[in-house]
Enzyme design. Structure first.
Site, PDB file in Angstrom:
ATOM      1  N   SER A 124      34.547  10.893  49.891  1.00  0.00           N
ATOM      2  CA  SER A 124      33.209  11.363  50.260  1.00  0.00           C
ATOM      3  C   SER A 124      32.557  12.041  49.063  1.00  0.00           C
ATOM      4  CB  SER A 124      33.369  12.376  51.403  1.00  0.00           C
ATOM      5  OG  SER A 124      32.210  13.158  51.545  1.00  0.00           O
ATOM      6  N   TYR A 149      37.963  20.518  54.985  1.00  0.00           N
ATOM      7  CA  TYR A 149      37.731  19.064  55.069  1.00  0.00           C
ATOM      8  C   TYR A 149      37.491  18.485  53.670  1.00  0.00           C
ATOM      9  CZ  TYR A 149      34.898  14.887  55.212  1.00  0.00           C
ATOM     10  OH  TYR A 149      34.386  13.640  54.932  1.00  0.00           O
ATOM     11  N   LYS A 153      39.772  15.751  51.016  1.00  0.00           N
ATOM     12  CA  LYS A 153      39.316  14.522  50.322  1.00  0.00           C
ATOM     13  C   LYS A 153      39.675  14.612  48.837  1.00  0.00           C
ATOM     14  CE  LYS A 153      37.850  12.314  53.833  1.00  0.00           C
ATOM     15  NZ  LYS A 153      38.603  11.163  54.313  1.00  0.00           N
TER      16      LYS A 153
HETATM   17  C1  UD1 Z   1      28.143  16.363  56.211  1.00  0.00           C
HETATM   18  C2  UD1 Z   1      29.248  17.153  55.588  1.00  0.00           C
HETATM   19  C3  UD1 Z   1      29.997  16.268  54.639  1.00  0.00           C
HETATM   20  C4  UD1 Z   1      30.541  15.062  55.368  1.00  0.00           C
HETATM   21  C5  UD1 Z   1      29.410  14.323  56.082  1.00  0.00           C
HETATM   22  C6  UD1 Z   1      30.004  13.285  57.002  1.00  0.00           C
HETATM   23  C7  UD1 Z   1      28.454  19.477  55.552  1.00  0.00           C
HETATM   24  C8  UD1 Z   1      28.040  20.636  54.709  1.00  0.00           C
HETATM   25  N1  UD1 Z   1      28.727  18.332  54.917  1.00  0.00           N
HETATM   26  O1  UD1 Z   1      27.261  15.943  55.145  1.00  0.00           O
HETATM   27  O2  UD1 Z   1      31.057  16.975  54.049  1.00  0.00           O
HETATM   28  O3  UD1 Z   1      31.168  14.180  54.474  1.00  0.00           O
HETATM   29  O4  UD1 Z   1      28.652  15.244  56.894  1.00  0.00           O
HETATM   30  O5  UD1 Z   1      29.006  12.527  57.581  1.00  0.00           O
HETATM   31  O6  UD1 Z   1      28.520  19.601  56.761  1.00  0.00           O
HETATM   32  N2  UD1 Z   1      20.362  18.603  59.173  1.00  0.00           N
HETATM   33  C9  UD1 Z   1      19.356  19.289  59.836  1.00  0.00           C
HETATM   34  N3  UD1 Z   1      19.488  19.472  61.176  1.00  0.00           N
HETATM   35  C10 UD1 Z   1      20.578  19.039  61.881  1.00  0.00           C
HETATM   36  C11 UD1 Z   1      21.590  18.343  61.192  1.00  0.00           C
HETATM   37  C12 UD1 Z   1      21.465  18.148  59.827  1.00  0.00           C
HETATM   38  O7  UD1 Z   1      18.374  19.711  59.245  1.00  0.00           O
HETATM   39  O8  UD1 Z   1      20.635  19.266  63.097  1.00  0.00           O
HETATM   40  C13 UD1 Z   1      20.223  18.389  57.728  1.00  0.00           C
HETATM   41  C14 UD1 Z   1      21.300  19.076  56.928  1.00  0.00           C
HETATM   42  O9  UD1 Z   1      20.975  20.390  56.646  1.00  0.00           O
HETATM   43  C15 UD1 Z   1      21.356  18.186  55.687  1.00  0.00           C
HETATM   44  C16 UD1 Z   1      20.981  16.784  56.214  1.00  0.00           C
HETATM   45  O10 UD1 Z   1      20.346  17.008  57.460  1.00  0.00           O
HETATM   46  O11 UD1 Z   1      20.392  18.582  54.774  1.00  0.00           O
HETATM   47  C17 UD1 Z   1      22.170  15.894  56.414  1.00  0.00           C
HETATM   48  O12 UD1 Z   1      23.138  16.591  57.186  1.00  0.00           O
HETATM   49  P1  UD1 Z   1      24.446  15.886  57.770  1.00  0.00           P
HETATM   50  O13 UD1 Z   1      24.078  14.650  58.493  1.00  0.00           O
HETATM   51  O14 UD1 Z   1      25.203  16.940  58.519  1.00  0.00           O
HETATM   52  O15 UD1 Z   1      25.238  15.436  56.465  1.00  0.00           O
HETATM   53  P2  UD1 Z   1      25.742  16.297  55.210  1.00  0.00           P
HETATM   54  O16 UD1 Z   1      25.583  17.742  55.398  1.00  0.00           O
HETATM   55  O17 UD1 Z   1      25.108  15.698  53.986  1.00  0.00           O
END
Ligand code: UD1
Length: 334
Positions: A124, A149, A153
């Site tokens: 990842s 987690y 990795k």
């Molecule tokens: C997350 C994990 C990452 C993992 C991946 C698996 C974290 C910090 N990182 O990545 O280690 O490999 O998932 O898929 O958790 N967001 C919102 N509102 C929400 C959900 C998400 O604003 O309800 C935003 C988050 O702040 C982020 C973006 O959407 O900026 C993507 O979030 P997400 O889908 O959780 O992925 P990652 O954080 O990039």
């Protein structure tokens, strides 16, 4: 050619199984369904028209897994089976160290015993932590992981690299995924989040369908164009294809590879929300909230290496992803 797919009923695993079959490989699924459901196996049959060998076992059960190796004699392995919830890993690190690392080591003892030639590891972009610059290259410095987690990795990659150095005729690839989203265009397979989703896309689709009241965008005061975080969202079928091309490459070389799998394009959370509304012609209830601890402000891939090494590029657009995710959510809910 037989390929053992651990976690083959999961989100990325199931799409990879479809692409493997399209490319004349014979996938063997090992999955205990802790993160999936049996209808996914049924739907794989609907999509491919093939009865895929399926073993409903925990890949950490080395005795049972050893029987599968004996019977099937796979030439390659794609190892998806792992726990992946960042928050859960903070609250229950031993679960993550046990499943993602101890069970990986036990799996490798079978790789050795049964002389499996090639291995693809689900890594990842989380291994980069907060990168010094974007787009991020494979040789970027590996920073301290922000969660158990993420640490599994980093350590998983190291365990595999050390081990494969001792196997002269074998080949290994670490695929560092950026943010996989979308679903099969048939709407038959996709992501099955358990409980409250923490990832963005399932939260969006569940809000749009009425399962959740409102999406909270975690922070709009980042140093980005619109203040929200930037990620590299990649269609799960493009990601699945990267596995097939990687396997083809590994069977013809004795290389150990590390490849970013991302589109190379960053999209902000707000852009994703706006495209989702536009593409699917639906209004989404959302609000801005505080930053989520541990979030990286911006990360997207430098994908020049994967283009060069295995001739891979993304075929689907962000709009395709959002259309397919929405179709999947609708099918799930009706
Ligand atoms: C997350 C994990 C990452 C993992 C991946 C698996 C974290 C910090 N990182 O990545 O280690 O490999 O998932 O898929 O958790 N967001 C919102 N509102 C929400 C959900 C998400 O604003 O309800 C935003 C988050 O702040 C982020 C973006 O959407 O900026 C993507 O979030 P997400 O889908 O959780 O992925 P990652 O954080 O990039």
């Amino acid at each position: 050619m037989k390929i053992l797919v651990t976690g083959g009923a999961g989100f990325i695993g199931s799409h990879t199984v479809v692409e493997l079959i399209k490319n004349k490989f014979q996938p063997i699924i090992v999955d205990d369904l802790r993160n999936s459901k049996s209808f996914i196996i049924d739907n794989l049959y609907k999509i491919t028209g093939k009865k895929i060998p399926y073993y409903a076992i925990d890949f950490g059960d080395t005795l049972k897994l050893s029987e599968v190796f004996k019977k099937e004699e796979p030439r390659g392995i794609i190892h998806f089976a792992a726990d992946k919830a960042v928050n859960e890993s903070i609250n229950n690190p031993l679960k993550y160290y046990n499943n993602n690392l101890c069970n990986l080591v036990n799996l490798l003892s079978l790789v050795d015993k049964f002389k499996v030639q090639s291995f693809v590891f689900s890594s990842s972009c989380t291994v980069y932590g907060v990168p010094n610059s974007v787009p991020v290259k494979e040789n970027a410095k590996i920073k301290e992981a922000s969660s158990p987690y993420g640490f599994t990795k980093q350590v998983g990659e190291k365990i595999l690299s050390d081990f494969f150095k001792t196997l002269p005729n074998s080949s290994l690839a670490h695929l560092r995924y950026f943010n996989p989203i979308g679903a099969h265009p048939s709407g038959l397979i996709g992501e099955l989040p358990i409980g409250l989703p923490s990832n963005l896309i399932p939260f969006i689709t569940q809000t749009a369908i009425g399962k959740r009241e409102c999406l909270t965008i975690h922070g709009n005061d980042y140093n980005t164009l619109d203040g929200t975080c930037i990620r590299d969202y990649i269609h799960v079928i493009d990601l699945a294809n990267a596995h097939v091309l990687t396997l083809n490459h590994l069977f013809n070389t004795a290389e150990n590879l590390i490849l970013n799998v991302g589109t190379g394009n960053g999209a902000s959370v707000l852009k994703v929300v706006n495209r989702f509304q536009e593409v699917n012609n639906i209004k989404l209830n959302y609000k801005f909230g505080p930053r989520r601890p541990g979030d990286v402000p911006a990360i997207y891939a430098d994908n020049s290496l994967i283009r060069e090494k295995i001739n891979w590029s993304a075929k689907f657009t962000l709009d395709d992803c959002l259309e397919h995710s929405w179709k999947w959510e609708n099918n799930l809910s009706h």
